[in-house]
Structures are given as structure tokens and as C-alpha cells.
Design a protein around this motif. Structure first.
Motif, mmCIF file in Angstrom:
data_model
loop_
_atom_site.group_PDB
_atom_site.id
_atom_site.type_symbol
_atom_site.label_atom_id
_atom_site.label_comp_id
_atom_site.label_asym_id
_atom_site.label_seq_id
_atom_site.Cartn_x
_atom_site.Cartn_y
_atom_site.Cartn_z
ATOM 1 N N SER A 10 67.639 15.021 58.392
ATOM 2 C CA SER A 10 66.782 13.853 58.246
ATOM 3 C C SER A 10 65.822 13.711 59.421
ATOM 4 C CB SER A 10 67.655 12.604 58.113
ATOM 5 O OG SER A 10 66.852 11.442 58.056
ATOM 6 N N GLU A 44 66.334 18.420 48.246
ATOM 7 C CA GLU A 44 65.894 17.029 48.176
ATOM 8 C C GLU A 44 65.015 16.670 49.365
ATOM 9 O OE1 GLU A 44 69.482 14.763 47.766
ATOM 10 O OE2 GLU A 44 69.613 15.130 45.599
ATOM 11 N N TRP A 45 65.348 17.187 50.551
ATOM 12 C CA TRP A 45 64.504 16.912 51.726
ATOM 13 C C TRP A 45 63.107 17.502 51.498
ATOM 14 C CZ3 TRP A 45 61.367 19.170 55.214
ATOM 15 C CH2 TRP A 45 61.020 18.431 56.352
ATOM 16 N N GLU A 49 61.627 18.136 48.676
ATOM 17 C CA GLU A 49 60.912 17.377 47.638
ATOM 18 C C GLU A 49 60.337 16.084 48.194
ATOM 19 O OE1 GLU A 49 63.967 16.939 44.732
ATOM 20 O OE2 GLU A 49 63.665 18.942 43.864
ATOM 21 N N GLN A 50 61.083 15.460 49.085
ATOM 22 C CA GLN A 50 60.632 14.194 49.683
ATOM 23 C C GLN A 50 59.482 14.398 50.658
ATOM 24 O OE1 GLN A 50 64.158 12.540 51.449
ATOM 25 N NE2 GLN A 50 65.191 12.282 49.465
ATOM 26 N N HIS A 51 59.389 15.610 51.227
ATOM 27 C CA HIS A 51 58.393 15.850 52.262
ATOM 28 C C HIS A 51 57.314 16.842 51.816
ATOM 29 C CE1 HIS A 51 61.782 14.123 54.481
ATOM 30 N NE2 HIS A 51 60.887 13.726 55.367
ATOM 31 N N SER A 52 57.216 17.062 50.514
ATOM 32 C CA SER A 52 56.199 17.995 50.022
ATOM 33 C C SER A 52 54.853 17.303 49.878
ATOM 34 C CB SER A 52 56.642 18.576 48.681
ATOM 35 O OG SER A 52 56.803 17.543 47.731
#
Length: 206
Positions: free
Chosen positions: A183, A200-201, A203-206
Motif C-alpha cells: 500500500s 488489485e493494487w 488496477e487501483q493505480h493504473s
């Protein structure tokens, strides 16, 4: 493929007759690094006492047995599959590939291969899977020790380059500390992008 479960000591000894390679893996569950496998052929004339499932041994004992195995075994080989291969193939198929690489790397050709678990890849040799074999079959125990010490050392080396992730402590497994580091610091090239917390990380930061 033959799968053996709940072997007696006598059955285990019978299974180990001849020139047998034991194979085990370490690192299917972590979010980072290679999955590491080892293949070992022990020397009956050079017995090693204290072999057991690597997870049941202290780090000090594993390290001592690692050196003894390298000194006394007829053959030792390490195989691996990279995070990119894991992402491409999935962890099961990447593990099977790493096992094939470990056996192919032996400088002595075994008569058969015994693998910890409930499945084996095609080695081009007679093979069998032994459930909980790393605690039952000494040659598999030896492979589990070689694989674990190898991967643990690699995690310590990765920790030296990225101490903020705590790899020396959690070895890349999905712990609270690892999630917090992800995180705060993001994904490293060594992370497995197909594993959910990493995916998931990203995808959240793309």
C-alpha cells in the motif's frame, strides 16, 4: 501417475529402493519472487540424520542440513519459475515446470522420481506423488530443505535491496506487513502480477 497416501515406514522404505530423486517446492503462496524447486539424489553410503519436512526444522538446523546435503548427496539441482512465468502459466503449471527443470538439471539420472504432494509433471521417467512426502521420505525431505534455504536466502537478498517491504521476515507471503508495504510503496518488478493483492493494487493505480 501414482499417488501414495498414508504410507507406512516399511512402504516408504520400499518406495525408496534404487536410484531415487526426491523433489519438492517452496514458494507457491508468496506474492513475490520465484517458485523454487529442488531435486536431490541421496547417497546410501553417506547417510544424513535429522532429515525432515523443512517447515518442521529450525532455521539453524535447516542451514546445517543444507550444507550437509550439498556435501554428501550424489546429486542436487535447483529449478525455478519466474514471476513472469507464474503470471503467464499460473502457479500450478509454473511449479510443474520448475520441478521438470530441477530434475533435468541433475548430473546423475535417477531411476524414478518421488514428488511431495498429489501430482507430478512428466519427467520422462517413472514418477509418483507422495502426500506429505516431505515428512515421510528422506530424499524428499532433503529436497524440501534445499528448496526452502535457497528461497529464504533469495528473500533475504531482496530484503537487502528493498528493506521497506520486510521480505526477510515474511518471505513474500501475504501477511499484514506485506499488504501495508504494498500500500505504501507499490509493486516491485519481482511481484507476481496475477496474484490478487498485487493485481488489485495495479488496477487501483493504473
Amino acid at each position: 501417475m501414482t499417488v501414495y497416501k498414508q504410507l507406512s515406514e516399511a512402504e516408504a522404505q520400499l518406495l525408496c529402493q534404487g536410484l531415487v530423486a526426491g523433489v519438492d517446492e517452496v514458494g507457491r503462496g508468496p506474492l513475490v519472487g520465484d517458485v523454487v524447486t529442488a531435486a536431490v539424489i541421496l547417497d546410501p553410503a553417506n547417510p544424513i540424520s535429522g532429515l525432515n519436512d523443512s517447515k518442521k526444522l529450525s532455521e539453524k538446523k535447516r542451514e546445517a542440513l543444507y550444507e550437509e546435503i550439498l556435501a554428501k548427496a550424489l546429486a542436487v539441482s535447483v529449478g525455478r519459475a519466474s514471476p513472469a512465468e507464474i503470471d503467464e502459466l499460473n502457479i500450478l503449471h509454473a511449479t510443474m515446470l520448475a520441478m521438470q527443470r530441477a530434475v533435468a538439471g541433475l548430473n546423475v539420472r535417477p531411476e524414478k522420481v518421488l514428488v511431495d504432494g498429489n501430482r507430478t509433471p512428466d519427467f520422462g521417467l517413472p514418477s509418483a506423488a507422495v502426500v506429505k512426502g516431505d515428512g515421510l521420505i528422506p530424499v524428499i525431505s532433503a529436497a524440501s530443505i534445499i528448496a526452502k534455504v535457497t528461497r529464504d536466502r533469495e528473500m533475504a537478498e531482496l530484503d537487502s535491496r528493498h528493506p521497506e517491504y520486510g521480505f526477510a521476515a515474511h518471505k513474500g507471503y501475504p501477511t499484514k506487513a506485506h499488504f501495508e508495504a504494498l500500500s505504501q510503496h507499490g509493486v516491485l518488478p519481482e511481484h507476481r502480477r496475477s496474484f490478487r493483492p498485487v493485481r488489485e493494487w495495479l488496477e487501483q493505480h493504473s
